[in-house]
Design an enzyme around this catalytic site. Structure first.
Site, PDB file in Angstrom:
ATOM      1  N   GLY A  82     -80.499  37.751  17.906  1.00  0.00           N
ATOM      2  CA  GLY A  82     -80.782  38.791  18.885  1.00  0.00           C
ATOM      3  C   GLY A  82     -82.141  39.408  18.610  1.00  0.00           C
ATOM      4  N   ARG A  83     -82.323  40.635  19.077  1.00  0.00           N
ATOM      5  CA  ARG A  83     -83.605  41.305  18.855  1.00  0.00           C
ATOM      6  C   ARG A  83     -83.668  42.029  17.516  1.00  0.00           C
ATOM      7  NH1 ARG A  83     -83.674  44.343  23.877  1.00  0.00           N
ATOM      8  NH2 ARG A  83     -84.713  45.933  22.676  1.00  0.00           N
ATOM      9  N   GLU A  86     -86.142  41.100  14.488  1.00  0.00           N
ATOM     10  CA  GLU A  86     -87.592  41.349  14.541  1.00  0.00           C
ATOM     11  C   GLU A  86     -87.974  42.622  13.801  1.00  0.00           C
ATOM     12  OE1 GLU A  86     -88.360  43.513  18.849  1.00  0.00           O
ATOM     13  OE2 GLU A  86     -88.124  41.346  18.810  1.00  0.00           O
ATOM     14  N   CYS A 112     -79.843  31.767  15.365  1.00  0.00           N
ATOM     15  CA  CYS A 112     -80.778  32.181  16.402  1.00  0.00           C
ATOM     16  C   CYS A 112     -82.030  32.827  15.790  1.00  0.00           C
ATOM     17  CB  CYS A 112     -80.054  33.094  17.394  1.00  0.00           C
ATOM     18  SG  CYS A 112     -80.843  33.259  19.004  1.00  0.00           S
ATOM     19  N   HIS A 113     -82.333  34.046  16.189  1.00  0.00           N
ATOM     20  CA  HIS A 113     -83.524  34.747  15.720  1.00  0.00           C
ATOM     21  C   HIS A 113     -83.417  35.260  14.291  1.00  0.00           C
ATOM     22  CE1 HIS A 113     -84.453  34.602  19.992  1.00  0.00           C
ATOM     23  NE2 HIS A 113     -85.695  34.940  19.692  1.00  0.00           N
ATOM     24  N   TYR A 132     -83.274  29.498  17.084  1.00  0.00           N
ATOM     25  CA  TYR A 132     -83.641  29.468  18.489  1.00  0.00           C
ATOM     26  C   TYR A 132     -85.030  28.823  18.567  1.00  0.00           C
ATOM     27  CZ  TYR A 132     -84.113  30.750  23.327  1.00  0.00           C
ATOM     28  OH  TYR A 132     -84.271  30.683  24.686  1.00  0.00           O
TER      29      TYR A 132
END
Length: 188
Positions: A82-83, A86, A112-113, A132
């Site tokens: 997800g975000r 980051e 993923c991320h 991802y």
């Protein structure tokens, strides 16, 4: 499990529940938050656009206080995508925890991320990592080899189990359970 606001909903909820379902204790933590507080999640969907779409997910309640956890007390680590990755990758304690698990050869499941956290922790040099596809450059810049897996496939490289996104959950979690169970058996 280390999560943060706007972690991907399925990548947070599904491993949290599935690992408990098969008998594991899962402590979900977030930097700066305590047990009983929550993080907001985001649902990433694949609807035929050039990238995923994002919708508001659930409020995921944390069951453990981040400031109180010690990586030494845990047998495995789960990093949803997800975000959240980051900015989680900017937290020194998060990176220290990831380095502990990597250095001790303990099981790590990242999807993923979450590869962004692995790259920032500098634990993927010489490793094969699925993520991802948009994270491929970060994997390569961190010295890892990006594995372009099918969206439904997990990938294991020793203690590190990775996957491209939530459609990989069945395979990713199955591979993580094999690694986790082997680690626990070796511990005695």
């Amino acid at each position: 499990m280390i999560v943060g606001d706007y972690a991907e909903d399925y990548e947070t909820m599904v491993p949290f529940q599935a690992l408990q379902m098969v008998g594991h204790t899962v402590d979900a933590v977030c930097p700066g938050k305590k047990a009983g507080q929550w993080v907001r999640t985001a649902i990433h969907d694949f609807e035929g656009d050039q990238t995923y779409s994002e919708k508001r997910g659930h409020n995921f309640v944390l069951n453990t206080t981040f400031a109180e956890v010690r990586a030494e007390d845990y047998d495995g680590l789960v990093l949803p995508g997800g975000r959240a990755p980051e900015y989680l990758r900017l937290d020194a304690k998060v990176l220290a925890m990831v380095r502990h698990f990597a250095g001790a050869g303990k099981p790590i499941a990242a999807i993923c991320h979450a590869a962004q956290i692995l790259a920032a922790a500098k634990v993927i040099a010489g490793r094969k990592v699925s993520a991802y596809p948009a994270c491929a450059p970060e994997v390569e810049l961190a010295g890892g080899t990006y594995v372009p897996a099918e969206m439904t496939a997990g990938f294991a490289d020793g203690n590190l189990v990775t996957g491209p996104a939530w459609p990989a959950h069945p395979d990713w979690l199955a591979k993580f359970l094999v690694v986790l169970e082997a680690h626990l058996a070796a511990k005695g």
